[in-house]
Design a protein around this motif. Sequence first.
Motif, PDB file in Angstrom:
ATOM      1  N   TRP A  18      33.814  31.935  25.094  1.00 35.44           N
ATOM      2  CA  TRP A  18      32.632  31.132  24.784  1.00 35.44           C
ATOM      3  C   TRP A  18      32.507  30.867  23.296  1.00 35.44           C
ATOM      4  CZ3 TRP A  18      29.284  27.946  26.881  1.00 35.44           C
ATOM      5  CH2 TRP A  18      28.138  27.625  26.158  1.00 35.44           C
ATOM      6  N   ALA A  21      23.994  32.929  26.302  1.00 38.71           N
ATOM      7  CA  ALA A  21      24.809  31.946  25.586  1.00 38.71           C
ATOM      8  C   ALA A  21      23.939  31.217  24.571  1.00 38.71           C
ATOM      9  CB  ALA A  21      25.410  30.946  26.567  1.00 38.71           C
ATOM     10  N   ILE A  62      26.329  34.474  30.274  1.00 29.86           N
ATOM     11  CA  ILE A  62      27.788  34.446  30.300  1.00 29.86           C
ATOM     12  C   ILE A  62      28.352  35.775  30.802  1.00 29.86           C
ATOM     13  CG2 ILE A  62      29.845  34.237  28.836  1.00 29.86           C
ATOM     14  CD1 ILE A  62      28.367  31.629  29.180  1.00 29.86           C
ATOM     15  N   ILE A  73      27.010  34.434  21.213  1.00 32.96           N
ATOM     16  CA  ILE A  73      26.517  35.265  22.311  1.00 32.96           C
ATOM     17  C   ILE A  73      25.408  36.155  21.768  1.00 32.96           C
ATOM     18  CG2 ILE A  73      27.059  37.198  23.837  1.00 32.96           C
ATOM     19  CD1 ILE A  73      28.299  34.781  24.938  1.00 32.96           C
TER      20      ILE A  73
END
Length: 212
Positions: A185, A139, A177, A101
Motif C-alpha cells: 500500500w 489506509a 488494509i 498506514i
Amino acid sequence: MCTRFYVEPAPFERLITRAGALSLADDIAAQLGKAPAMSGEIRPTEAAAVMAMSRSGRMAVFPMIWGFSSGASKAPVVNCRLETADSKELWRDSWQRRRCIIPASRYFEWEHITAPDGKKRTGDKYLIQPKSGSTTLLAGLYRFEMRDGLRVPVFAVITREACGGVRALHDRMPLIIPESDAAAWISPDSDPRVIAARAITDVLAEKAPQAR
C-alpha cells in the motif's frame, strides 16, 4: 467516516517510541504545541504514529498531524473518499505517490439516527475493529504542509462505502488494509485500486461503555 480512532499503548509501543524519538516529534511539540502522545483516543489535528515509505525505500514510522488543510474549509479535512481519491486535486498527488498506514486498535463510529420527522441525530458510540484480530490498519494519504514555519507531514484517512453491520450505523467506513498488503500500500510502485479491492470488510462493532 472516521473522526476518532484508538491506539492501545502496549501493542504499538515500539512504533510509538520510534516516532517519538524523532526530532520532528520534538519540533511538532515545541512549534505547534502538540505533544505527540500518539496513543489513546486520537482526534483530528492531533499527532499519530504513521507508517510510510522512508527516503531509503523502506517502511518506517513518523509522527504526522491528522488533517489536510484546504482553502475551501477552515476545518482540517480528515477523510478522503476512495471513490474520488485519484481525481480530486486535494488528493491526486498523494494518491499516486504518498500513501500511508495508520496503525490503530480500533476506530469509533456514532450511530446516525433519522427521526420520523426527518431530523437526524447521533446515538450511541461504537468501537469497531476487524473480526480477525486486534490490529486495525487504516489506509491513508499524506503530504507536507507548512504550519507556523514548520514543514510537517499531515495525513487523512481513506473512507469507503460501509458494509455489513457498520452500514446500520453510518454509510461510510475507513478503508482497512490487511497486514499482508501494508508494504504494498505504501509503495508508490503498486496499484492502490487493486489493494483497496482486498480491504477488510468483516468487522466487529460493539457499543462503547458509558462514561461514569
